[in-house]
Design a protein around this motif. Structure first.
Motif, PDB file in Angstrom:
ATOM      1  N   GLU A 226      26.243  -1.127 -65.576  1.00 35.73           N
ATOM      2  CA  GLU A 226      25.184  -1.203 -64.571  1.00 35.73           C
ATOM      3  C   GLU A 226      25.698  -0.759 -63.198  1.00 35.73           C
ATOM      4  O   GLU A 226      25.020  -0.026 -62.469  1.00 35.73           O
ATOM      5  CB  GLU A 226      24.629  -2.626 -64.499  1.00 35.73           C
ATOM      6  CG  GLU A 226      23.838  -3.028 -65.737  1.00 35.73           C
ATOM      7  CD  GLU A 226      23.412  -4.487 -65.720  1.00 35.73           C
ATOM      8  OE1 GLU A 226      23.830  -5.217 -64.797  1.00 35.73           O
ATOM      9  OE2 GLU A 226      22.651  -4.896 -66.625  1.00 35.73           O
TER      10      GLU A 226
ATOM     11  N   ALA B 203      20.289  -2.117 -47.955  1.00 38.51           N
ATOM     12  CA  ALA B 203      19.807  -2.629 -49.245  1.00 38.51           C
ATOM     13  C   ALA B 203      20.723  -2.181 -50.376  1.00 38.51           C
ATOM     14  O   ALA B 203      21.004  -2.950 -51.311  1.00 38.51           O
ATOM     15  CB  ALA B 203      18.377  -2.150 -49.502  1.00 38.51           C
ATOM     16  N   THR B 204      21.208  -0.947 -50.292  1.00 35.17           N
ATOM     17  CA  THR B 204      22.132  -0.442 -51.313  1.00 35.17           C
ATOM     18  C   THR B 204      23.411  -1.259 -51.340  1.00 35.17           C
ATOM     19  O   THR B 204      23.900  -1.641 -52.413  1.00 35.17           O
ATOM     20  CB  THR B 204      22.470   1.038 -51.040  1.00 35.17           C
ATOM     21  OG1 THR B 204      21.267   1.813 -51.096  1.00 35.17           O
ATOM     22  CG2 THR B 204      23.458   1.565 -52.068  1.00 35.17           C
TER      23      THR B 204
ATOM     24  N   ARG C 169      24.624   2.640 -60.818  1.00 33.84           N
ATOM     25  CA  ARG C 169      24.261   2.523 -59.397  1.00 33.84           C
ATOM     26  C   ARG C 169      25.150   3.420 -58.533  1.00 33.84           C
ATOM     27  O   ARG C 169      24.671   4.087 -57.607  1.00 33.84           O
ATOM     28  CB  ARG C 169      24.366   1.071 -58.929  1.00 33.84           C
ATOM     29  CG  ARG C 169      23.336   0.151 -59.580  1.00 33.84           C
ATOM     30  CD  ARG C 169      23.378  -1.259 -58.997  1.00 33.84           C
ATOM     31  NE  ARG C 169      22.485  -2.157 -59.701  1.00 33.84           N
ATOM     32  CZ  ARG C 169      21.170  -2.235 -59.492  1.00 33.84           C
ATOM     33  NH1 ARG C 169      20.603  -1.438 -58.584  1.00 33.84           N
ATOM     34  NH2 ARG C 169      20.426  -3.084 -60.174  1.00 33.84           N
TER      35      ARG C 169
ATOM     36  N   ALA D 188      26.185  -7.604 -54.894  1.00 30.00           N
ATOM     37  CA  ALA D 188      25.682  -8.573 -55.869  1.00 30.00           C
ATOM     38  C   ALA D 188      26.169  -8.213 -57.269  1.00 30.00           C
ATOM     39  O   ALA D 188      26.585  -9.089 -58.044  1.00 30.00           O
ATOM     40  CB  ALA D 188      24.154  -8.605 -55.828  1.00 30.00           C
ATOM     41  N   ALA D 189      26.145  -6.919 -57.600  1.00 30.86           N
ATOM     42  CA  ALA D 189      26.621  -6.469 -58.911  1.00 30.86           C
ATOM     43  C   ALA D 189      28.114  -6.746 -59.059  1.00 30.86           C
ATOM     44  O   ALA D 189      28.581  -7.160 -60.121  1.00 30.86           O
ATOM     45  CB  ALA D 189      26.335  -4.978 -59.085  1.00 30.86           C
TER      46      ALA D 189
ATOM     47  N   THR E  58      22.927  -4.655 -52.932  1.00 34.01           N
ATOM     48  CA  THR E  58      22.818  -4.539 -54.389  1.00 34.01           C
ATOM     49  C   THR E  58      24.188  -4.346 -55.028  1.00 34.01           C
ATOM     50  O   THR E  58      24.508  -4.963 -56.052  1.00 34.01           O
ATOM     51  CB  THR E  58      21.901  -3.361 -54.757  1.00 34.01           C
ATOM     52  OG1 THR E  58      20.603  -3.582 -54.192  1.00 34.01           O
ATOM     53  CG2 THR E  58      21.766  -3.223 -56.265  1.00 34.01           C
TER      54      THR E  58
END
Length: 398
Positions: free
Chosen positions: A196, A169-170, A200, A176-177, A173
């Motif tokens: 952002e 999941a990390t 993260r 996607a960023a 993310t």
């Protein structure tokens, strides 16, 4: 009972620190930003503050300055968690009045307990002593206090398991960023997206550290430092730096796959060759490598470089392109003819960032390139990617 105030914006990390300290019978309070932390300090009156330097809004440096300006807390110990790649930030923390500085990427909950005992004493001494195994060699001791290594190992194993389960999941993310960042043409929006991604990666470095997955933590800390510099110096955002960020996120995915093998968290020392006829440029590369504790050898001409390459194995080679006698592309072609260097990563450092240069670097056998003038931390990130990948990739004869 000793009191500890934790000022940390990562709730998961803060809760893990608190729970570990609470088990050792410390009284703990948490604040997730600097303003709340200062207010809580005045009412809670802690014996020690555990402070993350990279807080949003009010920085950790400002928090230290505020604490030291109040007479009641001027001498209270402040233990800070920082990024070893941000040397200027660490120096500022010392100047502001930090008592101790720890590397967040390599700091486990057990380390936090040890530092707390060394700094302010306390902890559940009776419980720790009673829990110690009766072997003739005796239990491990921290500041003269017996501790139970089995309990710490089990706790660390639980943290690692939970962290590894969260990695898919990390990674989704982060990718996607990164995709949003690569698509952005608006400078204001791009800066927001870099921030952002910075937050993260900051969280990833800390969580990997407490889980004992130090290669992920080390890579994340270096990328965090690069993102911080890009955020603070937007003029440094260019095709080269963004390409490095993308490569680092991609390499984190590779490290995530290796996270199931905790015994591979330590790698042998690297051997790096830097070839550049310009003394200032060569020294800059060596300095950037030193920041990642990567030793290197510098030479100023291609002929000497070939002699070194023939005598020694290297984990990474940096080549300047524009050199007399033999340019970097020609040198790369020759080193590829040496059996021991057929797969040695080669990184070109050049001001020639047009398409033709990229094509030439690939045709000559190069693996990557970085544009002059480069950021020190960008080159550090590049080096870590290639060295760690080489160390973790099984060697083949082909």
């Amino acid at each position: 009972m000793k009191k500890i105030l934790i000022i940390e914006d990562d709730q998961i990390l803060a809760n893990i620190y608190r729970n570990k300290l609470a088990v050792e019978h410390y009284q703990v309070e948490i604040a997730h930003n600097g303003e709340t932390g200062l207010a809580l300090m005045r009412s809670f009156k802690p014996n020690m503050i555990l402070l993350d330097l990279l807080l949003p809004q009010m920085s950790g440096i400002d928090v230290i300055k505020h604490v030291r300006s109040e007479a009641d807390f001027a001498g209270m110990p402040i233990v800070v968690l920082s990024n070893t790649y941000l040397t200027n930030l660490i120096q500022d923390a010392w100047k502001a009045g930090a008592t101790k500085c720890l590397s967040k990427a390599s700091c486990t909950p057990k380390d936090i307990v040890e530092i707390s005992r060394q700094t302010v004493g306390g902890g559940d001494i009776a419980r720790a002593t009673a829990a110690a195994p009766p072997e003739t060699t005796g239990p491990a001791k921290v500041a003269g206090i017996a501790v139970d290594p089995k309990a710490d190992a089990e706790f660390q194993l639980e943290l690692r398991k939970a962290f590894i389960e969260s990695l898919p999941a990390t990674l989704a993310t982060l990718r996607a960023a990164l995709q949003n960042l690569s698509r952005s043409n608006d400078e204001v929006l791009r800066l927001k997206q870099i921030y952002e991604l910075l937050r993260r990666i900051h969280a990833l470095a800390g969580n990997a550290g407490i889980a004992g997955l130090f290669l992920i933590a080390q890579m994340s800390a270096a990328l965090e430092a690069l993102l911080k510099e890009l955020y603070e110096k937007p003029k440094s955002i260019n095709a080269s730096t963004l390409r490095t960020v993308a490569s680092a996120v991609d390499f984190l995915g590779f490290l995530f796959q290796n996270a199931i093998a905790p015994e591979r968290q330590e790698i042998s020392a690297a051997n790096i060759l830097v070839v550049d006829d310009e003394p200032i440029s060569r020294r800059a590369i060596i300095y950037a490598l030193e920041k990642a504790q990567l030793p290197s050898t510098g030479v100023d001409d291609s002929i000497q470089a070939l002699e070194r390459l023939a005598r020694s194995d290297f984990d990474l080679v940096f080549l300047d392109v524009d050199m007399p006698v033999m340019n970097g592309f020609e040198l790369c072609s020759k080193l590829r003819q040496m059996p021991q260097h057929k797969k040695t990563p080669v990184l070109f450092v050049t001001a020639l960032i047009d398409f033709d240069s990229r094509t030439n670097s690939t045709m000559a056998g190069g693996n990557d390139f970085i544009a002059k003038p480069f950021l020190f931390i960008e080159l550090t990130v590049k080096a870590l990617i290639h060295v760690l990948r080489g160390k973790l990739t099984p060697k083949t004869n082909s």
